[in-house]
Write a protein that holds these residues in place. Structure first.
Motif, PDB file in Angstrom:
ATOM      1  N   LEU A  43       8.066  58.023  37.382  1.00 46.29           N
ATOM      2  CA  LEU A  43       6.985  56.657  37.683  1.00 46.29           C
ATOM      3  C   LEU A  43       7.540  55.516  36.803  1.00 46.29           C
ATOM      4  N   THR A  44       8.475  56.198  36.007  1.00 52.61           N
ATOM      5  CA  THR A  44       8.452  54.897  34.811  1.00 52.61           C
ATOM      6  C   THR A  44       9.880  54.110  35.762  1.00 52.61           C
ATOM      7  N   LEU A  45      10.851  54.257  35.886  1.00 53.15           N
ATOM      8  CA  LEU A  45      11.793  53.912  36.709  1.00 53.15           C
ATOM      9  C   LEU A  45      11.508  52.770  37.465  1.00 53.15           C
ATOM     10  N   ALA A  46      10.540  53.170  38.658  1.00 53.91           N
ATOM     11  CA  ALA A  46       9.981  52.004  39.460  1.00 53.91           C
ATOM     12  C   ALA A  46      10.024  51.277  38.954  1.00 53.91           C
ATOM     13  N   PHE A  47       9.400  50.695  38.252  1.00 55.29           N
ATOM     14  CA  PHE A  47       8.911  49.343  37.709  1.00 55.29           C
ATOM     15  C   PHE A  47      10.549  48.903  37.218  1.00 55.29           C
ATOM     16  N   GLY A  48      11.128  49.546  37.309  1.00 59.35           N
ATOM     17  CA  GLY A  48      12.519  49.114  36.199  1.00 59.35           C
ATOM     18  C   GLY A  48      13.227  48.419  37.795  1.00 59.35           C
ATOM     19  N   LEU A  49      13.336  49.708  38.557  1.00 60.35           N
ATOM     20  CA  LEU A  49      13.643  48.859  40.254  1.00 60.35           C
ATOM     21  C   LEU A  49      13.449  47.893  40.848  1.00 60.35           C
ATOM     22  N   VAL A  50      12.473  47.603  40.234  1.00 67.90           N
ATOM     23  CA  VAL A  50      12.180  46.432  41.629  1.00 67.90           C
ATOM     24  C   VAL A  50      12.217  44.936  40.135  1.00 67.90           C
ATOM     25  N   ALA A  51      11.922  45.586  39.262  1.00 68.56           N
ATOM     26  CA  ALA A  51      12.415  44.038  37.574  1.00 68.56           C
ATOM     27  C   ALA A  51      13.257  43.925  38.270  1.00 68.56           C
ATOM     28  N   GLU A  52      14.960  44.886  39.058  1.00 66.56           N
ATOM     29  CA  GLU A  52      16.382  44.575  38.573  1.00 66.56           C
ATOM     30  C   GLU A  52      16.582  44.151  39.846  1.00 66.56           C
ATOM     31  N   ALA A  53      15.984  44.030  40.696  1.00 70.31           N
ATOM     32  CA  ALA A  53      16.114  43.602  42.568  1.00 70.31           C
ATOM     33  C   ALA A  53      16.276  41.936  42.148  1.00 70.31           C
ATOM     34  N   GLU A  54      18.006  41.544  41.819  1.00 70.24           N
ATOM     35  CA  GLU A  54      17.913  40.585  42.018  1.00 70.24           C
ATOM     36  C   GLU A  54      18.382  39.763  43.106  1.00 70.24           C
ATOM     37  N   ALA A  55      18.148  40.443  44.792  1.00 68.77           N
ATOM     38  CA  ALA A  55      17.975  39.746  45.446  1.00 68.77           C
ATOM     39  C   ALA A  55      16.827  39.331  46.186  1.00 68.77           C
ATOM     40  N   ILE A  56      15.240  39.603  44.885  1.00 70.31           N
ATOM     41  CA  ILE A  56      14.596  38.949  45.644  1.00 70.31           C
ATOM     42  C   ILE A  56      13.598  38.393  44.033  1.00 70.31           C
ATOM     43  N   GLU A  57      13.390  36.716  44.546  1.00 72.33           N
ATOM     44  CA  GLU A  57      12.821  35.820  44.009  1.00 72.33           C
ATOM     45  C   GLU A  57      11.966  36.403  42.667  1.00 72.33           C
ATOM     46  N   PRO A  58      12.572  35.809  41.263  1.00 76.93           N
ATOM     47  CA  PRO A  58      11.628  36.098  40.195  1.00 76.93           C
ATOM     48  C   PRO A  58      10.319  35.810  40.607  1.00 76.93           C
ATOM     49  N   ALA A  59       9.871  35.189  40.873  1.00 80.75           N
ATOM     50  CA  ALA A  59       8.649  35.117  40.607  1.00 80.75           C
ATOM     51  C   ALA A  59       7.686  36.296  42.199  1.00 80.75           C
ATOM     52  N   ALA A  60       7.893  36.706  42.829  1.00 83.41           N
ATOM     53  CA  ALA A  60       7.850  37.615  44.205  1.00 83.41           C
ATOM     54  C   ALA A  60       8.151  38.602  43.169  1.00 83.41           C
ATOM     55  N   ARG A  61       8.982  39.335  42.660  1.00 93.74           N
ATOM     56  CA  ARG A  61       9.235  40.690  41.899  1.00 93.74           C
ATOM     57  C   ARG A  61       8.326  40.956  41.305  1.00 93.74           C
ATOM     58  N   LEU A  62       7.862  39.369  40.432  1.00 95.33           N
ATOM     59  CA  LEU A  62       6.599  39.425  39.204  1.00 95.33           C
ATOM     60  C   LEU A  62       5.479  40.385  39.773  1.00 95.33           C
ATOM     61  N   ARG A  63       4.995  40.211  41.408  1.00 94.58           N
ATOM     62  CA  ARG A  63       4.022  40.242  41.606  1.00 94.58           C
ATOM     63  C   ARG A  63       4.451  41.284  42.849  1.00 94.58           C
ATOM     64  N   LEU A  64       5.741  42.082  42.983  1.00 98.75           N
ATOM     65  CA  LEU A  64       5.829  43.479  43.095  1.00 98.75           C
ATOM     66  C   LEU A  64       5.050  44.129  42.144  1.00 98.75           C
ATOM     67  N   VAL A  65       6.089  43.872  40.765  1.00 99.10           N
ATOM     68  CA  VAL A  65       5.131  44.746  39.636  1.00 99.10           C
ATOM     69  C   VAL A  65       4.322  44.774  39.114  1.00 99.10           C
ATOM     70  N   ALA A  66       3.504  43.299  39.456  1.00 99.48           N
ATOM     71  CA  ALA A  66       1.763  43.771  39.278  1.00 99.48           C
ATOM     72  C   ALA A  66       1.145  44.782  40.086  1.00 99.48           C
ATOM     73  N   LEU A  67       1.351  44.187  41.701  1.00 98.27           N
ATOM     74  CA  LEU A  67       0.445  44.564  42.662  1.00 98.27           C
ATOM     75  C   LEU A  67       0.734  46.629  42.321  1.00 98.27           C
ATOM     76  N   LEU A  68       2.122  46.690  41.889  1.00 97.26           N
ATOM     77  CA  LEU A  68       2.555  47.215  42.392  1.00 97.26           C
ATOM     78  C   LEU A  68       2.114  48.709  41.188  1.00 97.26           C
ATOM     79  N   SER A  69       1.804  48.511  39.954  1.00 97.88           N
ATOM     80  CA  SER A  69       0.767  48.686  38.511  1.00 97.88           C
ATOM     81  C   SER A  69      -0.465  48.847  39.516  1.00 97.88           C
ATOM     82  N   ARG A  70      -1.268  47.990  39.985  1.00 91.48           N
ATOM     83  CA  ARG A  70      -2.157  48.448  40.371  1.00 91.48           C
ATOM     84  C   ARG A  70      -2.552  49.547  41.178  1.00 91.48           C
ATOM     85  N   GLU A  71      -1.453  48.627  42.462  1.00 91.72           N
ATOM     86  CA  GLU A  71      -2.249  50.209  43.525  1.00 91.72           C
ATOM     87  C   GLU A  71      -1.730  51.749  43.146  1.00 91.72           C
ATOM     88  N   ALA A  72      -1.157  51.894  41.668  1.00 90.90           N
ATOM     89  CA  ALA A  72       0.150  53.524  41.449  1.00 90.90           C
ATOM     90  C   ALA A  72      -1.227  53.657  40.911  1.00 90.90           C
TER      91      ALA A  72
END
Lengths: 300, 300
Positions: free
Chosen positions: B125-154
């Motif tokens: 579970l902990t690793l998951a958020f690091g993988l999204v945060a370090e997904a450098e091909a994705i725009e920073p704002a989109a990555r943050l949105r993904l982290v927040a949304l994943l936190s809510r949905e999981a």
């Protein structure tokens, strides 16, 4: 900073953190709206109403050193406290340390049930990353860095890994390097993150960030030494949890290996090293220095 | 897309995901370097070598609809699979569903031990958020949105909350609205995230993002209906896990309430609704439409 003034500052910060934290753990929070009541209650039981809130204090003090407001540091402190508290909830489980008491209260699996405690821990951990991602006062690039670093420091290469090594220590005694590795991961990683994260969220230069990280590592080491010493010398009523457990399980600690005199001298040495690291910041670093001293010589 | 062509595409994507995922779970990964071997082995046992990898497939197909490459979607797919697999590891624990078998293999607490299974789940579970945060091909704002949304949905308002409601269902039978709420959280939240996240990481406009989310919610509903139906009709050897467990525990499902004929008709209706949602994308959405049909009418 005089110890009494530091104590007042720590308690003041803990009160503020309690408010931030209670909001983060309420059904009104966008990350939690619609969550089942009983699970939320278990999360709150495991996270609110106690603890020194040392990690959020370090985030705030480190951020302040580089000019960032306490409000900017608060979500990171709350996230860190979510992770600290989840680790306590899971560590207390029957399959782990099997503790009935935490901060003078029944542990989550005692107050609720085992499955709920597992899920409450999972949900606290999950919430932590959302809190950081949504900390809008922090630059997006810094927030991403914080999420990634927190993932590393809380995960298999950090806190969770340290707990795994600690469990292995029940089966085979660790030598001193192995004890140090385990403790650096289990306790040190999150405390180092606390100190480093303040510098990151405040946008401090790389050299400052590295210095604060090193400071945090030393404080983490002192924290664990003091904890092991308290486990030998304090009584359960003062700590609000069972004591003398390490010895009972045959777990080796550095105080057990080297004695209490060595431990106190080592704590003095670590505090001096931590203070020296921050010397170039002058008076601005007084709070952090006092925190290092508090961590090393606390009685609870 | 013909079912056989879809099957081939799904298997192809699963193989690629296995490679990405094996790398993400190796000691060589920066988020994990220095992690204890045994804990890593338990994480890999719980996460690698099996599963349809449906969620990463949906991320990739949704991202492709908006022109993003599969490589950009891969870290988000891997993160989602980390979370899906952690939830299986924890759900299988004795205090939860108490399962010995998963994908035809011993569950993590059977192959290792209970404490290690708890920690391996935590670390995934902990690793998951690091993988999204370090997904450098994705725009920073989109990555943050993904982290927040994943936190809510999981978290407590999503998957973990749904599991808590599912546990409560063992104590008191749920009515249909409560069953639907539980399933929307327990299974639906991550599948909806999968479809929505592709649109987010590809930088799709808000209206498209909302449409893909709705598509994911319908697919999640179909997934659960099909799962409940398989639990009644398939045998354990085909599924690689115990079957007919819901009935044995007195847990109500929608197929149990309404019957198998109703369920098959409802699945047809859901697939038609999902396909209609994507009609405006034309042929580009063929893969996603085929995925909806696969989810609803799979035999495993």
């Amino acid at each position: 900073m005089a110890p009494s003034r530091f104590d007042a500052a720590l308690q003041d910060a803990a009160l503020r953190m309690e408010t931030t934290f209670a909001h983060a753990l309420s059904e009104a929070h966008p990350l939690l709206s619609g969550a089942p009541e009983r699970l939320l209650a278990a999360m709150r039981h495991g996270a609110l109403g106690g603890g020194k809130r040392l990690r959020p204090f370090l985030v705030e003090a480190s951020a302040a050193l580089f000019g960032a407001e306490a409000a900017h540091a608060a979500p990171v402190g709350a996230a860190l406290e979510c992770i600290h508290c989840y680790s306590l909830v899971h560590d207390d489980l029957p399959a782990m340390d099997d503790d009935d008491l935490r901060r003078g209260q029944p542990t989550v699996h005692r107050a609720f049930d085992e499955a709920t405690a597992i899920l409450a821990g999972d949900a606290l951990l999950t919430l932590a990353f959302g809190l950081v991602a949504e900390a809008e006062a922090i630059e997006p690039a810094a927030r991403l860095r914080l999420v990634a670093l927190l993932s590393r420091e809380a995960g298999a290469a950090g806190m969770a890994g340290g707990q795994a090594l600690d469990l292995e220590a029940e089966r085979q005694a660790l030598d001193e390097p192995a004890i140090r590795r385990m403790q650096a991961m289990k306790t040190g990683a999150l405390i180092a993150f606390a100190a480093e994260s303040g510098a990151i969220l405040a946008g401090a230069p790389e050299a400052d960030r590295a210095r604060l990280r090193r400071f945090g590592e030393i404080v983490g080491l002192a924290f664990q030494l003091a904890d092991d010493l308290l486990d030998e010398t304090a009584d359960a009523a003062t700590l609000g949890k069972a004591t003398a457990k390490d010895a009972a399980r045959g777990k080796k600690t550095l105080p057990a290996l080297h004695g209490q005199d060595w431990t106190r001298a080592e704590l003095e040495r670590l505090v001096a090293e931590a203070e020296a690291l921050l010397a170039s910041y002058g008076d601005k670093a007084e709070t952090l220095k006092a925190a290092a001293r508090f961590v090393a010589f606390r009685d609870r």
